[in-house]
Design a protein around this motif. Structure first.
Motif, PDB file in Angstrom:
ATOM      1  N   LYS A   1      -4.445 -11.265  -9.312  1.00  0.00           N
ATOM      2  CA  LYS A   1      -5.245 -12.466  -9.937  1.00  0.00           C
ATOM      3  C   LYS A   1      -4.334 -13.173 -11.044  1.00  0.00           C
ATOM      4  O   LYS A   1      -4.031 -14.222 -11.219  1.00  0.00           O
ATOM      5  N   HIS A   2      -3.567 -12.240 -11.758  1.00  0.00           N
ATOM      6  CA  HIS A   2      -2.605 -12.464 -12.860  1.00  0.00           C
ATOM      7  C   HIS A   2      -1.313 -12.740 -12.275  1.00  0.00           C
ATOM      8  O   HIS A   2      -0.296 -12.622 -13.107  1.00  0.00           O
ATOM      9  N   ARG A   3      -0.812 -12.457 -11.059  1.00  0.00           N
ATOM     10  CA  ARG A   3       0.313 -12.766 -10.503  1.00  0.00           C
ATOM     11  C   ARG A   3       1.451 -11.692 -11.089  1.00  0.00           C
ATOM     12  O   ARG A   3       2.432 -12.087 -11.406  1.00  0.00           O
ATOM     13  N   GLN A   4       0.857 -10.285 -11.041  1.00  0.00           N
ATOM     14  CA  GLN A   4       1.583  -9.504 -11.750  1.00  0.00           C
ATOM     15  C   GLN A   4       1.993  -8.337 -10.461  1.00  0.00           C
ATOM     16  O   GLN A   4       1.078  -8.409  -9.565  1.00  0.00           O
ATOM     17  N   ASN A   5       2.624  -7.490 -10.709  1.00  0.00           N
ATOM     18  CA  ASN A   5       3.204  -6.709  -9.500  1.00  0.00           C
ATOM     19  C   ASN A   5       2.019  -5.468  -9.583  1.00  0.00           C
ATOM     20  O   ASN A   5       1.852  -4.536 -10.387  1.00  0.00           O
ATOM     21  N   PRO A   6       1.198  -5.345  -8.569  1.00  0.00           N
ATOM     22  CA  PRO A   6       0.337  -4.179  -8.579  1.00  0.00           C
ATOM     23  C   PRO A   6       0.624  -2.797  -8.764  1.00  0.00           C
ATOM     24  O   PRO A   6       0.168  -1.834  -9.056  1.00  0.00           O
ATOM     25  N   VAL A   7       1.860  -2.623  -7.876  1.00  0.00           N
ATOM     26  CA  VAL A   7       2.426  -1.317  -8.036  1.00  0.00           C
ATOM     27  C   VAL A   7       2.891  -0.784  -9.172  1.00  0.00           C
ATOM     28  O   VAL A   7       2.519   0.367  -9.525  1.00  0.00           O
ATOM     29  N   THR A   8       3.501  -1.566 -10.172  1.00  0.00           N
ATOM     30  CA  THR A   8       3.872  -1.190 -11.583  1.00  0.00           C
ATOM     31  C   THR A   8       2.706  -0.934 -12.208  1.00  0.00           C
ATOM     32  O   THR A   8       2.282  -0.028 -12.950  1.00  0.00           O
ATOM     33  N   ASN A   9       1.761  -2.014 -12.040  1.00  0.00           N
ATOM     34  CA  ASN A   9       0.369  -1.654 -12.923  1.00  0.00           C
ATOM     35  C   ASN A   9      -0.488  -0.449 -12.497  1.00  0.00           C
ATOM     36  O   ASN A   9      -1.035   0.254 -13.068  1.00  0.00           O
ATOM     37  N   VAL A  10      -0.460  -0.272 -11.336  1.00  0.00           N
ATOM     38  CA  VAL A  10      -1.359   0.874 -10.543  1.00  0.00           C
ATOM     39  C   VAL A  10      -0.624   2.019 -11.115  1.00  0.00           C
ATOM     40  O   VAL A  10      -1.258   3.026 -11.671  1.00  0.00           O
ATOM     41  N   SER A  11       0.712   2.155 -11.110  1.00  0.00           N
ATOM     42  CA  SER A  11       1.407   3.321 -11.544  1.00  0.00           C
ATOM     43  C   SER A  11       1.098   3.709 -13.095  1.00  0.00           C
ATOM     44  O   SER A  11       1.173   4.809 -13.377  1.00  0.00           O
ATOM     45  N   LYS A  12       1.351   2.520 -13.688  1.00  0.00           N
ATOM     46  CA  LYS A  12       0.920   3.023 -15.036  1.00  0.00           C
ATOM     47  C   LYS A  12      -0.515   3.243 -15.569  1.00  0.00           C
ATOM     48  O   LYS A  12      -0.633   4.416 -16.326  1.00  0.00           O
ATOM     49  N   LEU A  13      -1.472   2.960 -14.704  1.00  0.00           N
ATOM     50  CA  LEU A  13      -2.879   3.322 -14.692  1.00  0.00           C
ATOM     51  C   LEU A  13      -2.893   4.761 -14.383  1.00  0.00           C
ATOM     52  O   LEU A  13      -3.549   5.524 -15.050  1.00  0.00           O
ATOM     53  N   VAL A  14      -2.230   5.091 -13.290  1.00  0.00           N
ATOM     54  CA  VAL A  14      -2.485   6.511 -12.883  1.00  0.00           C
ATOM     55  C   VAL A  14      -1.839   7.453 -13.961  1.00  0.00           C
ATOM     56  O   VAL A  14      -2.121   8.541 -14.133  1.00  0.00           O
ATOM     57  N   LYS A  15      -0.786   7.046 -14.355  1.00  0.00           N
ATOM     58  CA  LYS A  15      -0.165   7.804 -15.610  1.00  0.00           C
ATOM     59  C   LYS A  15      -0.784   8.165 -16.658  1.00  0.00           C
ATOM     60  O   LYS A  15      -1.081   9.224 -17.331  1.00  0.00           O
ATOM     61  N   LYS A  16      -1.432   6.926 -17.185  1.00  0.00           N
ATOM     62  CA  LYS A  16      -2.636   7.229 -18.370  1.00  0.00           C
ATOM     63  C   LYS A  16      -3.750   8.239 -17.630  1.00  0.00           C
ATOM     64  O   LYS A  16      -4.104   9.114 -18.803  1.00  0.00           O
ATOM     65  N   LEU A  17      -4.226   8.119 -16.695  1.00  0.00           N
ATOM     66  CA  LEU A  17      -5.374   8.864 -16.408  1.00  0.00           C
ATOM     67  C   LEU A  17      -4.773  10.226 -16.263  1.00  0.00           C
ATOM     68  O   LEU A  17      -5.592  11.299 -16.865  1.00  0.00           O
ATOM     69  N   LYS A  18      -3.654  10.573 -15.977  1.00  0.00           N
ATOM     70  CA  LYS A  18      -3.112  11.985 -15.948  1.00  0.00           C
ATOM     71  C   LYS A  18      -2.956  12.565 -17.579  1.00  0.00           C
ATOM     72  O   LYS A  18      -3.486  13.615 -17.852  1.00  0.00           O
TER      73      LYS A  18
ATOM     74  N   SER B   1       0.673  -1.282  -0.083  1.00  0.00           N
ATOM     75  CA  SER B   1       0.017   0.160  -0.008  1.00  0.00           C
ATOM     76  C   SER B   1       0.801   1.166  -0.117  1.00  0.00           C
ATOM     77  O   SER B   1       0.660   2.050  -0.764  1.00  0.00           O
ATOM     78  N   LEU B   2       1.888   1.184   0.848  1.00  0.00           N
ATOM     79  CA  LEU B   2       2.826   2.351   0.731  1.00  0.00           C
ATOM     80  C   LEU B   2       3.803   2.446  -0.441  1.00  0.00           C
ATOM     81  O   LEU B   2       3.864   3.697  -1.112  1.00  0.00           O
ATOM     82  N   ARG B   3       4.149   1.345  -1.106  1.00  0.00           N
ATOM     83  CA  ARG B   3       4.734   1.227  -2.182  1.00  0.00           C
ATOM     84  C   ARG B   3       3.758   2.212  -3.414  1.00  0.00           C
ATOM     85  O   ARG B   3       4.375   2.632  -4.015  1.00  0.00           O
ATOM     86  N   ILE B   4       2.555   1.704  -3.541  1.00  0.00           N
ATOM     87  CA  ILE B   4       1.745   2.320  -4.508  1.00  0.00           C
ATOM     88  C   ILE B   4       1.612   3.648  -4.371  1.00  0.00           C
ATOM     89  O   ILE B   4       1.651   4.232  -5.280  1.00  0.00           O
ATOM     90  N   LEU B   5       1.559   4.078  -3.080  1.00  0.00           N
ATOM     91  CA  LEU B   5       1.165   5.448  -2.750  1.00  0.00           C
ATOM     92  C   LEU B   5       2.469   6.231  -3.260  1.00  0.00           C
ATOM     93  O   LEU B   5       2.529   7.294  -3.930  1.00  0.00           O
ATOM     94  N   LYS B   6       3.729   5.798  -3.168  1.00  0.00           N
ATOM     95  CA  LYS B   6       5.040   6.192  -3.538  1.00  0.00           C
ATOM     96  C   LYS B   6       4.938   6.469  -5.035  1.00  0.00           C
ATOM     97  O   LYS B   6       5.572   7.161  -5.711  1.00  0.00           O
ATOM     98  N   SER B   7       4.585   5.217  -5.450  1.00  0.00           N
ATOM     99  CA  SER B   7       4.671   5.286  -7.006  1.00  0.00           C
ATOM    100  C   SER B   7       3.821   6.152  -7.688  1.00  0.00           C
ATOM    101  O   SER B   7       3.997   6.402  -9.042  1.00  0.00           O
ATOM    102  N   ILE B   8       2.647   6.248  -7.176  1.00  0.00           N
ATOM    103  CA  ILE B   8       1.637   6.934  -8.054  1.00  0.00           C
ATOM    104  C   ILE B   8       1.983   8.647  -7.680  1.00  0.00           C
ATOM    105  O   ILE B   8       1.203   9.463  -8.156  1.00  0.00           O
TER     106      ILE B   8
END
Lengths: 414, 266
Positions: free
Chosen positions: B245-262, B34-41
């Motif tokens: 679910k797909h055993r991927q890293n949520p940190v990088t995926n969420v970070s990518k999503l937020v970048k796209k949103l931006k 959760s902390l890693r996600i915050l930092k990355s986004i």
């Protein structure tokens, strides 16, 4: 904290809907403020409207079939050998339980407000069954939210709901019981409050739902008062009213008309679900001193951990399997007007066995909890004490559980 | 000193775009993640909303419920949430953080104690889903004393008179719920209609920042650009669930999503 005399308890809340200044209220998302206020305005107007009361009474009489019986349990009293044990057989009501009063009133209100769909939660399935029945009667579409665990253990009522044309929505979140069903029902209302009316199945939820339900089930004590006077000439000098308490709708309705009597003359005993004897889990927040918290829009005593997460409950009776309790009962507890205790799953089953052995009465697992305590306390009471137990539901819905726990003969012989 | 929330809005305005607010549940999928996600986004998000998970959330749809149950199952406690905020602020001290949750959690912690901890850990604002106006008046005052914004929620069902009263009492930021829905519902109202409602509210007091939330995704965010701020929550929670679910890293995926949103609101 004080109970006022001469004012109905449902109307003793303050402006923000708090009883005793701290129980109840409206802890709801902003979206629900308006529909709740609209419902409040409508209910406050209609409960003083003679025509509406007449309409309600007409349906209560002709459709629900009030008054329900008030009978002496002669054989059981003789066997117990203490107080006279009587029962108010509320399960006589159309559909087999007290939930029909609240469901009917909510459908009448929904009609008046022009809503075409009504939604509701259910635990034991009675609130859902009655709402589906009433919705059918009044031409409303109906959707019932029910925990997946309860759907599995209360099949007869699920079938009844479907037969009445209701959609039964299984709820898989959390403990998959009543608490989750109420949450899911509220969520649906948040998203559809412009077209849909919500019925909360007990005296819980935001303040107006507590009031509507209490107002509706009070029919029980209105009848009982007349029946007691018919039987004894006056209200008995030693009267004890035993009722199970889950959310608290049947017990509140069973006691309401006797509120102003001295508790020495007319005592109220609420019986919560203590859960399996060997389990630490229970559904008895009042008995076991749970802290005050917020659940489903209202402040109440509720089973929760120190962080404020609502705790899972456990009880053989789906109808009592709820971590919170009506703000009205919190108020009655803290003003010491009512006394609360718990019965375990096993005690309820024993009581069911005893009642069905001696009487032609088949209380569901919920009132069996009340019978357990009433029977054990009656032993020590004098012969002139009148004990009345509200048999608020019929055991037909519990066939599966009773057969599993007690064997076939307890299902077939009754 | 100006609340970092107001600074974030100012900065977005200078760049001629709405502020991007993200919502993740504290402790989802674990305290560390959760902390890693915050930092990355935090690079792409202007304001970080952090959900205080509750197990009877009456206004949340399935995505946020799933995240909340997952976080609770993984052992998150209120004190851990303050710790996450504090650790995050060590990393990016000017990024505003808003806690969003249900009142029972605060009630059990104690209002005053909760606000003290908010102050100590660096929380800048609070959204309490089930403490509407006027019930929240007292608590909002306490927040003000601590220079923490109490963010009022406004809904399509809020009447005009009520809107005026709420906004009059409100702090510099408010939150408009786009439609009748729990969080994460499909946008059932056109962005144009949402913006019409938004403008009506904005006109009551143009100085107050109004963010729009509920049902906003990658697809719809661009169409709501005129708002002061836009909140994306369920779409992010969904991405965390999908990644796990797909055993991927949520940190990088969420970070990518937020970048796209931006990128959609630039």
């Amino acid at each position: 904290m004080k109970l006022k005399k001469g004012i109905p308890v449902i109307d003793q809340g303050n402006k923000l809907g708090f009883w005793g200044g701290k129980f109840g209220g409206n802890f709801v998302p902003e979206t629900l403020k308006k529909p709740i206020e609209d419902l409040e305005v409508l209910f406050n107007k209609l409960k003083k409207d003679k025509k509406f009361i007449q309409e309600r009474d007409k349906y209560f009489k002709n459709w629900i079939g009030v008054p329900t019986r008030f009978i002496k349990l002669e054989n059981l009293s003789r066997h117990v050998g203490g107080a006279q044990i009587w029962s108010k057989v509320v399960s006589d009501a159309n559909g087999g339980a007290h939930k029909v009063y609240n469901a009917t009133v909510h459908c009448l209100l929904a009609k008046r407000s022009g809503k075409k769909v009504i939604i509701g939660d259910t635990g034991a399935g009675y609130a859902g069954k009655m709402l589906s029945m009433a919705a059918k009667k009044f031409g409303l579409k109906c959707k019932i939210f029910m925990g997946a665990k309860d759907i599995a253990r209360q099949q007869p009522n699920v079938k009844a709901m479907k037969k009445n044309g209701a959609e039964v929505v299984p709820v898989y979140s959390g403990s998959q019981t009543l608490v989750d069903a109420v949450s899911e029902c509220m969520r649906f209302w948040v998203a559809n409050c412009d077209t849909t009316a919500m019925c909360v199945g007990s005296t819980v939820g935001p303040a107006v739902f507590v009031r509507i339900c209490g107002w509706s089930t009070s029919q029980i004590s209105r009848e009982l008062k007349v029946q007691l006077i018919d039987e004894f000439g006056s209200i008995p000098k030693k009267l004890k009213l035993y009722n199970c308490v889950g959310g608290g709708s049947s017990s509140f309705g069973f006691w309401n008309e006797f509120m102003d009597y001295d508790k020495k003359q007319c005592e109220f005993i609420g019986i919560e679900a203590g859960g399996p004897a060997k389990s630490k889990k229970h559904a008895a927040p009042l008995t076991y001193g749970s802290k005050i918290g917020i659940l489903h829009g209202a402040a109440q005593y509720v089973n929760q951990n120190s962080d404020g997460q609502i705790e899972e409950t456990e009880s053989i009776s789906a109808g009592l399997d709820y971590p919170g309790i009506s703000p009205l009962h919190c108020f009655l507890k803290d003003t010491k007007r009512a006394r609360y205790t718990a019965a375990s799953d096993e005690q309820a089953l024993e009581a069911y066995k005893l009642v069905t052995r001696f009487e032609k009465l088949r209380p569901s697992l919920e009132p069996s909890h009340a019978f357990a305590v009433a029977i054990s306390e009656s032993k020590k009471l004098s012969k002139d004490t009148i004990v009345v137990v509200n048999s608020c539901g019929d055991a037909y819905k519990d066939r599966g559980i009773l057969e599993k726990r007690l064997g076939k003969k307890y299902v077939k012989s009754n | 000193m100006l609340n970092p929330i107001s600074i974030a809005f100012k900065k977005a305005k200078q760049e001629n775009r709405p502020a991007l607010l993200t919502y993740t549940v504290a402790g989802d999928s674990s305290k560390k993640q959760s902390l890693r996600i915050l930092k990355s986004i935090s690079k792409n998000a202007d304001i970080l909303e952090l959900g205080v998970p509750h197990n009877t959330p009456v206004a949340d749809g399935s995505q946020i419920q799933t995240s909340a149950y997952r976080a609770i199952k993984n052992g998150i406690k209120v004190n851990d949430i303050f710790k996450i905020v504090k650790d995050f602020k060590k990393f990016d001290k000017n990024k505003p953080v808003i806690l969003m949750g249900y009142y029972n959690m605060i009630f059990q912690y104690g209002e005053n104690k909760f606000l003290n901890k908010c102050k100590l850990s660096g929380v800048n604002g609070l959204i309490i889903v089930d403490l509407p106006w006027p019930e929240n008046k007292n608590f909002a005052k306490k927040c003000k004393k601590k220079s923490i914004y109490f963010i009022q929620l406004l809904s399509p069902t809020t009447t005009k008179i009520r809107l005026k009263k709420i906004i009059k009492d409100s702090h510099p930021m408010n939150y408009f719920i786009s439609m009748l829905s729990t969080t994460g519902g499909k946008l059932k109202v056109s962005p144009n209609d949402i913006l019409k409602n938004y403008s009506k509210i904005k006109r009551i007091d143009p100085k107050k920042e109004i963010v729009i939330g509920f049902g906003i995704t990658e697809k719809t965010i661009g169409k709501l650009r005129p708002a002061d701020g836009l909140v994306v929550g369920s779409a992010i929670c969904k991405e965390i669930s999908r990644s796990l679910k797909h055993r991927q890293n949520p940190v990088t995926n969420v970070s990518k999503l937020v970048k796209k949103l931006k990128s959609k609101i630039l």
